[in-house]
Design a protein around this motif. Structure first.
Motif, PDB file in Angstrom:
ATOM      1  N   GLU A  91       3.390  10.743  -2.932  1.00  0.00           N
ATOM      2  CA  GLU A  91       2.957   9.372  -2.701  1.00  0.00           C
ATOM      3  C   GLU A  91       2.396   8.811  -4.009  1.00  0.00           C
ATOM      4  OE1 GLU A  91       0.378   9.052   0.688  1.00  0.00           O
ATOM      5  OE2 GLU A  91       1.612  10.436   1.884  1.00  0.00           O
ATOM      6  N   LYS A 120       0.781   5.271  -6.198  1.00  0.00           N
ATOM      7  CA  LYS A 120       0.242   3.921  -6.283  1.00  0.00           C
ATOM      8  C   LYS A 120       0.884   3.270  -7.497  1.00  0.00           C
ATOM      9  CE  LYS A 120      -4.077   1.381  -7.090  1.00  0.00           C
ATOM     10  NZ  LYS A 120      -5.533   1.522  -7.349  1.00  0.00           N
ATOM     11  N   SER A 153       1.451  -1.646  -5.108  1.00  0.00           N
ATOM     12  CA  SER A 153       2.404  -1.213  -4.088  1.00  0.00           C
ATOM     13  C   SER A 153       2.313   0.284  -3.843  1.00  0.00           C
ATOM     14  CB  SER A 153       3.839  -1.548  -4.528  1.00  0.00           C
ATOM     15  OG  SER A 153       3.992  -2.903  -4.859  1.00  0.00           O
ATOM     16  N   PRO A 154       2.140   0.693  -2.592  1.00  0.00           N
ATOM     17  CA  PRO A 154       2.263   2.120  -2.283  1.00  0.00           C
ATOM     18  C   PRO A 154       3.742   2.496  -2.256  1.00  0.00           C
ATOM     19  CG  PRO A 154       1.806   0.881  -0.287  1.00  0.00           C
ATOM     20  CD  PRO A 154       1.794  -0.115  -1.412  1.00  0.00           C
ATOM     21  N   CYS A 155       4.078   3.590  -2.895  1.00  0.00           N
ATOM     22  CA  CYS A 155       5.472   4.032  -2.969  1.00  0.00           C
ATOM     23  C   CYS A 155       5.558   5.517  -2.668  1.00  0.00           C
ATOM     24  CB  CYS A 155       6.054   3.752  -4.356  1.00  0.00           C
ATOM     25  SG  CYS A 155       6.096   2.012  -4.824  1.00  0.00           S
ATOM     26  N   ASP A 168       9.713   2.001  -1.660  1.00  0.00           N
ATOM     27  CA  ASP A 168       8.543   1.455  -0.982  1.00  0.00           C
ATOM     28  C   ASP A 168       8.034   2.474   0.046  1.00  0.00           C
ATOM     29  OD1 ASP A 168       7.245  -1.350   0.138  1.00  0.00           O
ATOM     30  OD2 ASP A 168       7.859  -0.017   1.763  1.00  0.00           O
ATOM     31  N   TYR A 169       6.718   2.617   0.142  1.00  0.00           N
ATOM     32  CA  TYR A 169       6.103   3.616   1.010  1.00  0.00           C
ATOM     33  C   TYR A 169       6.532   3.455   2.468  1.00  0.00           C
ATOM     34  CZ  TYR A 169       2.356   6.193   3.399  1.00  0.00           C
ATOM     35  OH  TYR A 169       1.649   7.049   4.204  1.00  0.00           O
ATOM     36  N   TYR A 170       6.564   2.228   2.947  1.00  0.00           N
ATOM     37  CA  TYR A 170       6.824   1.984   4.358  1.00  0.00           C
ATOM     38  C   TYR A 170       8.296   2.201   4.709  1.00  0.00           C
ATOM     39  CZ  TYR A 170       2.150   0.157   3.985  1.00  0.00           C
ATOM     40  OH  TYR A 170       0.807   0.039   3.717  1.00  0.00           O
ATOM     41  N   ARG A 222       3.247  -2.892   7.743  1.00  0.00           N
ATOM     42  CA  ARG A 222       2.625  -3.197   6.451  1.00  0.00           C
ATOM     43  C   ARG A 222       1.301  -3.915   6.704  1.00  0.00           C
ATOM     44  NH1 ARG A 222       6.457  -3.284   2.304  1.00  0.00           N
ATOM     45  NH2 ARG A 222       8.506  -2.714   3.042  1.00  0.00           N
ATOM     46  N   CYS A 234       0.331   9.374  -8.947  1.00  0.00           N
ATOM     47  CA  CYS A 234       0.554  10.168  -7.737  1.00  0.00           C
ATOM     48  C   CYS A 234      -0.785  10.398  -7.039  1.00  0.00           C
ATOM     49  CB  CYS A 234       1.206  11.496  -8.096  1.00  0.00           C
ATOM     50  SG  CYS A 234       1.661  12.488  -6.656  1.00  0.00           S
ATOM     51  N   THR A 235      -0.839  10.068  -5.762  1.00  0.00           N
ATOM     52  CA  THR A 235      -2.076  10.200  -4.989  1.00  0.00           C
ATOM     53  C   THR A 235      -2.022  11.334  -3.966  1.00  0.00           C
ATOM     54  OG1 THR A 235      -1.279   8.548  -3.395  1.00  0.00           O
ATOM     55  CG2 THR A 235      -2.613   7.749  -5.250  1.00  0.00           C
TER      56      THR A 235
END
Length: 273
Positions: free
Chosen positions: A29, A31, A47-49, A62-64, A79, A194-195
């Motif tokens: 994941e 940011k 954007s979270p990716c 895209d994360y979602y 979202r 990276c989170t």
């Protein structure tokens, strides 16, 4: 101990990858922070990716949309935004590109949703001339080493983890002897951090590109992108790779922040050349 086991799984997968399907073996994941409007450097798009990695392929998206790729449905994939600018970007489809990389075929496919349709362009996997530096630091308990390179008109500093020998990274960044866990350009207009780093659950899906994509030439892709940026409201639906509509949830604080930030112009693309 879990990370040592993770690295072992990746190494074994690389050795036996030819005999197995290229399923997702690693989920990262990220940011992503992008100053899309150079007149508003303190108002970036955040954007979270996700980076989904196999032995021979990877997808950054895209994360979602990635959650749906992984099979999640419902409220987990809605979202939720605090910034009204991000809400407008999401509703109109202005989100991060989908980057599909095939390391066997040395091919990179860029995909973007314009007016509810996934358009793609294909190009040879770019070769990035990295210079590996001596500096080191830890990211998510992984020992990382610095590397620098000029790519697509920007000078990047990246941090890669040699203990995870996967040639992949966020967006189009690749080519280091370890997975890239962080990167930013020298103007701090683009950054990837990276989170979270995990292994997928059992029966992870294979990494394949969206079947509903419309492949066009690189030239037509850029013309289409420019037309979309000029008039994104022409298509107000936001789709995922499966083709179903994706919900956009407005947080209670969004209305209160309506006057805090001006509407951003899209005048600072990631790729400068």
């Amino acid at each position: 101990m879990r990370m040592k086991a993770l690295c072992l799984v990746i190494l074994l997968s690389s050795i036996h990858g030819v005999r197995s399907q290229d399923s997702i073996r690693l989920i990262l994941e990220f940011k992503m922070v992008h100053v899309v409007d150079i007149t508003q450097p303190t108002n970036p798009r955040i954007s979270p990716c996700m980076l989904l990695v196999g032995t021979k392929r990877s997808v950054f998206d895209d994360y979602y949309r990635s959650l749906r790729y992984l099979g999640y449905r419902g409220i987990a994939t809605d979202r939720i935004y605090d910034d009204p600018n991000d809400i407008q970007d999401a509703v109109s489809g202005v989100t991060s590109d989908q980057i599909y990389t095939d390391f066997d075929k040395q091919t990179l496919i860029t995909g973007s949703y314009f007016w509810n349709t996934l358009y793609t362009k294909s190009e040879p996997l770019p070769s990035i001339d990295w210079t590996i530096q001596s500096q080191k630091k830890k990211i998510l308990d992984q020992e990382c080493q610095m590397a620098t390179a000029t790519f697509k008109g920007r000078h990047y500093t990246a941090w890669f983890a040699p203990s995870i020998p996967v040639n992949a990274g966020p967006w189009k960044l690749n080519g280091l002897p370890g997975i890239i866990l962080a990167a930013n350009d020298d103007k701090n207009e683009i950054s990837f951090t990276c989170t979270k780093l995990t292994m997928p659950e059992k029966n992870a899906p294979r990494i394949v590109f969206a079947k509903n994509a419309t492949l066009i030439s690189a030239e037509k892709f850029e013309i289409t992108r420019k037309a979309f940026i000029q008039d994104p409201k022409a298509g107000m639906a936001l789709a995922n790779p499966a083709g179903t509509l994706m919900a956009v949830t407005v947080s209670p604080g969004a209305a209160a922040s309506q006057t805090k930030n001006k509407r951003r112009s899209l005048n600072n693309p990631i790729e400068k050349e």
